[in-house]
Design a protein around this motif. Structure first.
Motif, short mmCIF file in Angstrom:
data_model
loop_
_atom_site.label_atom_id
_atom_site.label_comp_id
_atom_site.label_asym_id
_atom_site.label_seq_id
_atom_site.Cartn_x
_atom_site.Cartn_y
_atom_site.Cartn_z
N ARG A 42 -5.21 0.09 0.07
CA ARG A 42 -4.98 0.31 -1.36
C ARG A 42 -3.93 -0.65 -1.90
O ARG A 42 -4.09 -1.21 -3.00
CB ARG A 42 -4.54 1.75 -1.59
CG ARG A 42 -4.34 2.12 -3.05
CD ARG A 42 -3.75 3.50 -3.16
NE ARG A 42 -2.46 3.56 -2.47
CZ ARG A 42 -1.83 4.69 -2.18
NH1 ARG A 42 -2.38 5.84 -2.49
NH2 ARG A 42 -0.66 4.66 -1.56
N ASP A 43 -2.84 -0.87 -1.16
CA ASP A 43 -1.81 -1.80 -1.61
C ASP A 43 -2.36 -3.22 -1.71
O ASP A 43 -2.05 -3.94 -2.67
CB ASP A 43 -0.62 -1.77 -0.64
CG ASP A 43 0.11 -0.43 -0.67
OD1 ASP A 43 -0.07 0.32 -1.66
OD2 ASP A 43 0.81 -0.12 0.31
N ASP A 79 -4.57 -3.39 -4.75
CA ASP A 79 -3.80 -3.41 -5.99
C ASP A 79 -3.24 -4.80 -6.27
O ASP A 79 -3.24 -5.26 -7.42
CB ASP A 79 -2.65 -2.40 -5.91
CG ASP A 79 -3.15 -0.96 -5.97
OD1 ASP A 79 -4.30 -0.77 -6.41
OD2 ASP A 79 -2.40 -0.05 -5.57
N GLN A 94 -6.13 -6.86 -7.39
CA GLN A 94 -6.54 -6.51 -8.76
C GLN A 94 -5.57 -7.09 -9.77
O GLN A 94 -5.97 -7.53 -10.86
CB GLN A 94 -6.61 -4.98 -8.89
CG GLN A 94 -7.17 -4.51 -10.21
CD GLN A 94 -8.64 -4.85 -10.37
OE1 GLN A 94 -9.37 -4.87 -9.39
NE2 GLN A 94 -9.06 -5.12 -11.60
#
Length: 255
Positions: free
Chosen positions: A244-245, A248, A251
């Motif tokens: 997820r990190d 992110d 993104q």
């Protein structure tokens, strides 16, 4: 852990179902690193084979719920408003019922078997995926390149398959990895109360259940599979957080 359950039974070629009453509840030794259980079966062999059922069963549930949730989420995001409203209300209805309780009821209705248990978990865990995928698809549909594709007449299904899904693949992996641990816990919990594999086939949940009567005498019989479940869930959560990190950061660069 994944390498251990795949390769381990080939390297440690001990029959997990072979009984030896003369060595029942034997302490750990060179020939039995984790000792033996109440029937003289090698605990290490049963842990390795049971891990295959637990991990691959949870993986099958995550794959099934991802596909079902993605399909329904896409219908909500791309379909007419009445369909979005209807599916959203159905999703909220399912979310109002605890998934484990609903899976328990479905397992009882479908008869006791491991395949029916996996099916019940798929049918009761898709709601979270559907809401997540609906939100992600709606966010992606608001991007300028999607508006450009719509302006030149690209059909909604083609937009979903060619443009939206490739850009959501990373997020889909993170979602599945994050939920993998909870699926293992639910699968083990239902196996613990007797809705999983039939004995003597090992699975981490039913290994704990079989050892309850011997906990005071040989607590390792419950502690070892319990540690396998706990450490696997911990590692999966750490992996999901790391992915997820990274996503992110990607993104942020993309935006």
């Amino acid at each position: 852990m994944l390498i251990a359950v795949i390769v381990g039974p080939w390297l440690w070629q001990v029959d997990p179902l072979a009984q030896n009453i003369g060595q029942r509840l034997a302490s750990p030794s060179v020939s039995h690193p984790f000792g033996t259980d109440q029937f003289g079966r090698d605990v290490l062999a049963r842990i390795l084979v049971g891990g295959r059922w637990s991990l691959f069963g949870a993986g099958f549930v995550c794959l099934g719920t991802s596909c079902l949730g993605l399909g329904l989420g896409a219908c909500c995001a791309l379909g007419p408003r009445w369909l979005d409203y209807l599916l959203s209300r159905i999703t909220e209805t399912f979310q109002a019922i605890p998934p484990v309780l609903l899976a328990l009821a479905l397992s009882a209705i479908l008869s006791r078997s491991f395949s029916n248990l996996l099916l019940a978990l798929i049918l009761t865990n898709w709601t979270w995926y559907a809401r997540m995928y609906r939100a992600l698809i709606l966010k992606e549909l608001a991007m300028p390149y999607i508006e450009g594709a719509q302006a030149i007449g690209v059909k909604p299904l083609a937009i979903l398959l060619r443009h939206v899904l490739p850009n959501l693949f990373g997020a889909m992996v993170v979602i599945a990895t994050t939920n993998f641990g909870s699926v293992i816990l639910n699968l083990s919990a239902l196996s613990f109360i007797g809705f999983g594999l039939n004995p003597p086939t090992p699975e981490w949940g039913n290994l704990i259940n079989e050892s309850r009567a011997f906990f005071q005498r040989e607590p390792r019989l419950m502690i070892i599979p319990g540690l396998c479940i706990a450490t696997t869930v911990l590692w999966l959560n750490l992996l999901g957080n790391a992915l997820r990190d990274r996503l992110d950061r990607y993104q942020g660069i993309r935006d």
